[in-house]
Design a protein around this motif. Structure first.
Motif, short mmCIF file in Angstrom:
data_model
loop_
_atom_site.label_atom_id
_atom_site.label_comp_id
_atom_site.label_asym_id
_atom_site.label_seq_id
_atom_site.Cartn_x
_atom_site.Cartn_y
_atom_site.Cartn_z
N ILE A 192 -37.14 26.86 -60.41
CA ILE A 192 -36.21 27.98 -60.24
C ILE A 192 -35.11 27.91 -61.31
N ARG A 193 -34.54 26.70 -61.52
CA ARG A 193 -33.45 26.58 -62.49
C ARG A 193 -33.93 26.84 -63.92
N ARG A 194 -35.11 26.33 -64.25
CA ARG A 194 -35.62 26.56 -65.60
C ARG A 194 -35.97 28.04 -65.82
N ALA A 195 -36.54 28.68 -64.80
CA ALA A 195 -36.86 30.11 -64.92
C ALA A 195 -35.57 30.92 -65.04
N ALA A 196 -34.53 30.51 -64.30
CA ALA A 196 -33.23 31.19 -64.39
C ALA A 196 -32.64 31.04 -65.78
N ASP A 197 -32.82 29.86 -66.39
CA ASP A 197 -32.33 29.65 -67.75
C ASP A 197 -33.06 30.57 -68.74
N ARG A 198 -34.36 30.72 -68.55
CA ARG A 198 -35.12 31.63 -69.42
C ARG A 198 -34.60 33.06 -69.28
N LEU A 199 -34.28 33.45 -68.04
CA LEU A 199 -33.75 34.80 -67.82
C LEU A 199 -32.40 34.95 -68.52
N ASN A 200 -31.58 33.91 -68.47
CA ASN A 200 -30.29 33.93 -69.16
C ASN A 200 -30.49 34.13 -70.66
N ALA A 201 -31.46 33.41 -71.21
CA ALA A 201 -31.71 33.48 -72.66
C ALA A 201 -32.15 34.87 -73.08
N GLY A 202 -32.76 35.60 -72.15
CA GLY A 202 -33.20 36.97 -72.45
C GLY A 202 -32.12 38.01 -72.22
N GLY A 203 -30.92 37.59 -71.87
CA GLY A 203 -29.81 38.52 -71.70
C GLY A 203 -29.50 38.85 -70.25
N GLY A 204 -30.29 38.34 -69.32
CA GLY A 204 -30.01 38.55 -67.91
C GLY A 204 -30.38 39.92 -67.38
N ALA B 93 -39.88 42.48 -63.60
CA ALA B 93 -40.87 41.98 -64.56
C ALA B 93 -40.34 40.78 -65.33
N GLN B 94 -39.08 40.79 -65.69
CA GLN B 94 -38.50 39.69 -66.48
C GLN B 94 -38.49 38.38 -65.67
N TRP B 95 -38.18 38.48 -64.38
CA TRP B 95 -38.17 37.28 -63.56
C TRP B 95 -39.59 36.72 -63.39
N ARG B 96 -40.54 37.60 -63.18
CA ARG B 96 -41.93 37.14 -63.04
C ARG B 96 -42.40 36.46 -64.33
N ALA B 97 -42.00 37.03 -65.48
CA ALA B 97 -42.40 36.44 -66.76
C ALA B 97 -41.74 35.08 -66.96
N ALA B 98 -40.49 34.94 -66.53
CA ALA B 98 -39.79 33.65 -66.66
C ALA B 98 -40.44 32.60 -65.78
N CYS B 99 -40.86 32.98 -64.58
CA CYS B 99 -41.54 32.02 -63.69
C CYS B 99 -42.90 31.64 -64.26
N ALA B 100 -43.63 32.64 -64.80
CA ALA B 100 -44.95 32.37 -65.36
C ALA B 100 -44.86 31.40 -66.53
N ALA B 101 -43.78 31.51 -67.30
CA ALA B 101 -43.60 30.60 -68.43
C ALA B 101 -43.38 29.16 -67.98
N GLU B 102 -42.97 29.00 -66.71
CA GLU B 102 -42.80 27.66 -66.15
C GLU B 102 -44.02 27.23 -65.34
N GLY B 103 -45.12 27.98 -65.49
CA GLY B 103 -46.35 27.63 -64.79
C GLY B 103 -46.32 27.94 -63.31
N ALA B 104 -45.48 28.87 -62.90
CA ALA B 104 -45.35 29.22 -61.48
C ALA B 104 -45.43 30.73 -61.31
N GLN B 105 -45.78 31.14 -60.10
CA GLN B 105 -45.81 32.56 -59.78
C GLN B 105 -44.57 32.91 -58.97
N ALA B 106 -43.85 33.93 -59.40
CA ALA B 106 -42.63 34.33 -58.70
C ALA B 106 -42.93 34.64 -57.24
#
Length: 492
Positions: free
Chosen positions: A246-258, A171-184
């Protein structure tokens, strides 16, 4: 020999797992899930009314689908070292890795067979005491259909135990992708309500949901994990994310604690230990004995009334069935009492106790249907510790629910169906007793999600002849159960 792919996506999934050379180094949740599933299977085996050889010695034959590198295979062998294990996977390289893993544990090689197999088209011979698969159903195109096929390979009383990913996974990865305007691109997994509909009929059992959390050093480490475990196959019809997304969504995931969530469903389902049904009612006096006699007549079935009370007032249900169906084979009750009370209370009135040891399901002539008639409704006390619904769960036979056709039946019938489903007890159908009531029938079928097997009219004088006429309104055994009991009455 590698099976011919059933779909292009199946071929893609197979190649992905073939290439997962470092699977074991990354499969943290997969390893945890294998242990949980093995424990679920062991608990279900211990709790059920299993065949004698399983109760004393454990399962003799086990089929595993989607064995991967053998994480679950190892667990199965540790718990039941005497069992013959047939470990299968769609990926030839995964099968080879499982074989290598188990070489140290299985010096007696005749007890293990490693086989490349498409779970959607099983090509092994049953019966098996246990069939299982860990985190494999989410990769199959039609999981419900596969489970139904596998259930056919179970021995009477055998267990089907599986786990699958649910919609809350990643769920966290899907939310990070959605925040970048993309679907995981990760697959869309089913929700718990959908999975609940995958119960193979007429097996009894239920699904349990569990959640785990895995922390990754970075978001990119999570993506590498998917590739390492062969799980990087994108969802069907999904688009690809750009490198920047992908990189920006990964950064969002990092910010959430991974942290990444995994949501799993575990299901254990038991095939009935013999052919038969358990007849219960929505209330006392709704016509259980009449319907039981009709089923005995229609199916040429055996009959058993485990607990009989009220013998001070009438001949008892066993005698009634024997009179209405001449030649019927009726097993004697396990307990017979005089007072017109619940079996528990009637036994106590005679300074006796219902002996649970005598409530073992008769297994004579196992391929001939057995009609078991309960006492009263589902919540009637049978012993000091068990109600009738507990006995229904223990015996594992699908239920025929007898209900009145008229006023008041909706509440009683839907409550009874809900109680059965809550306990994971299979429902063969409902029989409505009394004047035809089309509106009540439609409501019970629709809201109860159940088949109405027959509507039996009120009959003033029931004789063997009139009973035979009423019995003809019921479906044959083959019509009711043939899909799950291949060969009809001959069984497997």
């Amino acid at each position: 020999m590698t099976p011919t792919p059933s779909t292009p996506r199946a071929a893609l999934i197979g190649r992905s797992f073939d290439n997962a050379e470092r699977y074991d180094t990354a499969a943290v949740v997969q390893r945890l899930s294998a242990g949980e599933l093995a424990a679920e299977i062991a608990h279900a085996l211990a709790a059920g009314a299993w065949p004698a050889h399983e109760a004393e010695h454990g399962p003799a034959r086990i089929l595993e689908i989607g064995c991967g590198t053998g994480l679950l295979t190892e667990q199965l062998h540790a718990r039941w070292p005497q069992a013959e294990i047939v470990a299968t996977d769609y990926s030839p390289r995964m099968v080879a890795r499982a074989r290598d893993r188990m070489a140290a544990f299985l010096p007696d090689r005749h007890r293990a067979m490693f086989h490349v197999m498409d779970a959607t088209r099983p090509d092994v011979d049953g019966p098996f005491d246990v069939i299982c698969g860990n985190m494999v159903l989410q990769w199959l195109e039609n999981p419900a259909e596969v489970l139904q096929k596998l259930a056919v390979l179970l021995a009477p009383g055998g267990l089907l135990g599986v786990s699958t990913l649910l919609g809350g996974t990643f769920a966290q990865w899907r939310a990070a992708c959605a925040a970048e305007g993309a679907q995981a691109a990760t697959p869309t997994y089913p929700n718990a309500k959908t999975v609940a509909g995958w119960t193979p009929y007429p097996c009894s059992g239920a699904w349990r949901v569990a959640r785990y959390e895995q922390v990754f050093p970075t978001g990119l480490d999570f993506l590498r994990h998917l590739k390492t475990t062969g799980a990087a196959v994108p969802r069907e019809g999904g688009g690809r994310l750009s490198v920047g997304q992908i990189r920006r969504a990964a950064d969002r995931l990092n910010a959430g604690g991974g942290a990444i969530s995994w949501e799993l469903a575990y299901g254990c389902f038991r095939r009935p230990p013999r052919q038969g049904v358990f007849v219960t009612g929505t209330d006392t006096g709704v016509g259980k004995t009449l319907i039981s006699a009709c089923l005995v007549q229609r199916w040429q079935a055996l009959y058993w009334k485990p607990l009989q009370s009220g013998l001070a007032e009438d001949e008892g249900d066993t005698a009634t069935v024997a009179r209405l169906v001449p030649g019927a084979h009726c097993f004697p009750p396990a307990g017979a009492y005089q007072a017109p009370l619940s079996p528990q209370a009637a036994a106590r009135a005679q300074a006796e106790q219902v002996d649970p040891a005598r409530l073992a399901l008769p297994l004579a002539e196992p391929h001939r249907p057995l009609v078991v008639e309960g006492a009263g409704g589902l919540m009637v006390p049978a012993t000091d510790e068990m109600m009738m619904i507990d006995l229904a769960a223990l015996w594992g036979l699908p239920v025929v629910l007898v209900a009145r056709s008229g006023l008041g039946t909706l509440n009683h019938t839907l409550l009874s169906l809900g109680a059965l489903r809550e306990r994971g007890i299979a429902v063969a159908g409902v029989v409505l007793n009394g004047p035809a009531n089309p509106e009540n029938r439609r409501t019970i079928e629709s809201l109860g999600k159940v088949r109405i097997l027959a509507e039996i009219p009120w009959c003033e004088d029931v004789t063997p002849r009139t009973l035979a006429e009423l019995a003809a309104r019921l479906p044959s055994w083959e019509e009711t159960f043939a899909p799950s009991w291949p060969g009809g009455r001959t069984g497997t």
